[in-house]
Scaffold this active site. Sequence first.
Site, PDB file in Angstrom:
ATOM      1  N   LYS A 107       0.927  -1.179   0.059  1.00 53.22           N
ATOM      2  CA  LYS A 107       0.028  -0.141   0.006  1.00 53.22           C
ATOM      3  C   LYS A 107       0.843   1.190   0.024  1.00 53.22           C
ATOM      4  O   LYS A 107       0.707   2.195  -0.692  1.00 53.22           O
ATOM      5  CB  LYS A 107      -0.824  -0.140   1.305  1.00 53.22           C
ATOM      6  CG  LYS A 107      -1.546   1.391   1.344  1.00 53.22           C
ATOM      7  CD  LYS A 107      -2.154   1.332   2.761  1.00 53.22           C
ATOM      8  CE  LYS A 107      -2.722   2.809   2.671  1.00 53.22           C
ATOM      9  NZ  LYS A 107      -2.867   3.266   4.129  1.00 53.22           N
ATOM     10  N   ASN A 108       1.976   1.534   0.834  1.00 54.33           N
ATOM     11  CA  ASN A 108       2.662   2.585   1.008  1.00 54.33           C
ATOM     12  C   ASN A 108       3.457   2.845  -0.199  1.00 54.33           C
ATOM     13  O   ASN A 108       3.740   4.019  -0.270  1.00 54.33           O
ATOM     14  CB  ASN A 108       3.502   2.290   2.063  1.00 54.33           C
ATOM     15  CG  ASN A 108       2.628   2.688   3.704  1.00 54.33           C
ATOM     16  OD1 ASN A 108       1.599   2.916   3.457  1.00 54.33           O
ATOM     17  ND2 ASN A 108       3.270   2.191   4.585  1.00 54.33           N
ATOM     18  N   ARG A 159      -5.527  11.044   2.754  1.00 54.60           N
ATOM     19  CA  ARG A 159      -4.064  11.385   3.247  1.00 54.60           C
ATOM     20  C   ARG A 159      -3.248  11.322   2.055  1.00 54.60           C
ATOM     21  O   ARG A 159      -2.057  11.972   1.921  1.00 54.60           O
ATOM     22  CB  ARG A 159      -3.700  10.454   4.290  1.00 54.60           C
ATOM     23  CG  ARG A 159      -2.783  11.344   5.143  1.00 54.60           C
ATOM     24  CD  ARG A 159      -2.173  10.656   6.259  1.00 54.60           C
ATOM     25  NE  ARG A 159      -0.970  11.482   6.421  1.00 54.60           N
ATOM     26  CZ  ARG A 159      -0.765  12.678   7.045  1.00 54.60           C
ATOM     27  NH1 ARG A 159      -2.042  13.063   7.496  1.00 54.60           N
ATOM     28  NH2 ARG A 159       0.218  13.299   7.245  1.00 54.60           N
ATOM     29  N   ASP A 172      -5.778   8.526   8.535  1.00 50.13           N
ATOM     30  CA  ASP A 172      -5.829   7.599   9.757  1.00 50.13           C
ATOM     31  C   ASP A 172      -5.777   8.641  11.056  1.00 50.13           C
ATOM     32  O   ASP A 172      -5.253   9.603  11.427  1.00 50.13           O
ATOM     33  CB  ASP A 172      -4.502   7.003   9.881  1.00 50.13           C
ATOM     34  CG  ASP A 172      -4.814   5.276   9.780  1.00 50.13           C
ATOM     35  OD1 ASP A 172      -5.963   5.239   9.648  1.00 50.13           O
ATOM     36  OD2 ASP A 172      -4.074   4.408   9.581  1.00 50.13           O
ATOM     37  N   ASP A 178       4.164  -0.108  11.721  1.00 46.17           N
ATOM     38  CA  ASP A 178       3.006  -0.618  11.337  1.00 46.17           C
ATOM     39  C   ASP A 178       2.831  -2.133  11.980  1.00 46.17           C
ATOM     40  O   ASP A 178       1.552  -2.658  11.753  1.00 46.17           O
ATOM     41  CB  ASP A 178       2.649  -0.295   9.726  1.00 46.17           C
ATOM     42  CG  ASP A 178       2.519   0.865   9.391  1.00 46.17           C
ATOM     43  OD1 ASP A 178       1.997   1.660  10.167  1.00 46.17           O
ATOM     44  OD2 ASP A 178       2.650   1.050   8.168  1.00 46.17           O
ATOM     45  N   MET A 221       7.024   6.284  17.484  1.00 44.88           N
ATOM     46  CA  MET A 221       6.878   7.408  16.402  1.00 44.88           C
ATOM     47  C   MET A 221       5.422   7.915  16.176  1.00 44.88           C
ATOM     48  O   MET A 221       5.285   8.872  15.466  1.00 44.88           O
ATOM     49  CB  MET A 221       7.229   6.517  14.989  1.00 44.88           C
ATOM     50  CG  MET A 221       8.581   6.252  14.845  1.00 44.88           C
ATOM     51  SD  MET A 221       9.071   4.979  13.675  1.00 44.88           S
ATOM     52  CE  MET A 221       8.945   6.202  12.170  1.00 44.88           C
TER      53      MET A 221
END
Length: 435
Positions: free
Chosen positions: A23-24, A98, A122, A320, A342
């Site tokens: 996804k990223n 986003r 998110d 994540d 983070m």
Amino acid sequence: MKNAFEIRGGKQLKGEIIPQGAKNEALQVISAVLLTAEKVTISNIPDIVDVKKLIELLGDMGVTVERLAPDTYSFEAKNIDLEFFESDAFKSKGGSLRGSIMIVGPLLARFGKASIPKPGGDKIGRRRLDTHFLGFEKLGAKFNYDSTDEFYKVDASNLHGTYLLLDEASVTGTANVVMAAVLAKGTTTIYNAACEPYLQQLCKMLNRMGAQISGIGSNLLTIEGVTELKGTEHRMLPDMIEIGSFIGLAAMTGSEITIKDVQYKELGIIPNVFKRLGIQLELRGDDIFIPAQEHYEIDTFIDGSILTVADAPWPGFTPDLLSIVLVVATQAKGSVLIHQKMFESRLFFVDKLLEMGANIILCDPHRATVIGLDKQIQLRGISMTSPDIRAGVSLLIAALSAKGKSTIYNIEQIERGYQHIDERLRALGADIVRI
């Protein structure tokens, strides 16, 4: 629209599962198609909401989008409608996604201007966009923020190379600045650049398009500006967060699972962190095989002190997967301190696990100590709501291992990150239905 999962847990699963595309990486490489008028073909694109929204947004801008296969698209950004960025349609679509911030760098580079609504996304605490904007300013862009309609207008008619020391090694920030710099005049040097595999993928793709980026994989990138880029083909990496989630799922449910085509060398320390939780993994070709395990025992540090798992920018452990590690530790033998450095509020799903019977002490918003139950006491099913993508999948894994019925609401959060997750779990033998 059925927006809850009903899960009857405690079943052993078995079989093979193929991770989706990352996804990223998708949000970056798909935005990069705006840098050229030529055709760019991208494969292994995940079929998830955030990515589909971005593709739709590109179509609205005038990009010719063609779906060549379920996971493969071609993009041709020949005729971009720059008026669209002033429209209400852009404001509502861009604001709800986003990832829409990622189109700013390419637009500035190629057209010398861009507008962007204040992005959403998110609910995992503050996520600053300063790295993006300070980077663009250093390259010569001028910003105007209109607080009444929450729009950023950017003029970048004269982008020029510069030296940048990023205040944080932001993945999206680095990617955005790289995309702006590839067409800027002169040399750009980015120090404290993020060096995640996703970013390496983007840089390699840009180089195939004619960019001149060196230092890929390190935290010091040098970019020689070029006048134009051409088309290319690109295949995305499998999603390392899914791979980690499936390792955790196998351990929690005592299942024998094979995760296919994982691009193991791109996973960094992820497999090692799960091994430290006592989970057995075997690399077979490029597949990860996890045998059915009745027990797994958490390592200690060499001096016998309690293990700490903390997140850090790559090549450290990805934030994540911390929620997955936390859930998996609840059924391990031994204890572990989870330290989420983070993001704030990422551990706030722990209350649901406590309700299921887990032994966890939430020390503060960033730290939780998990005392493993060694599978002596099974978690119990409850009703719960998914707060964000990663916590949602962690709760899903907990529910699949729990005794009795669990219901998870707000599953659109999970589906923003995991494609057809219920179908894929059913194929392994999970008892999961939409209600």
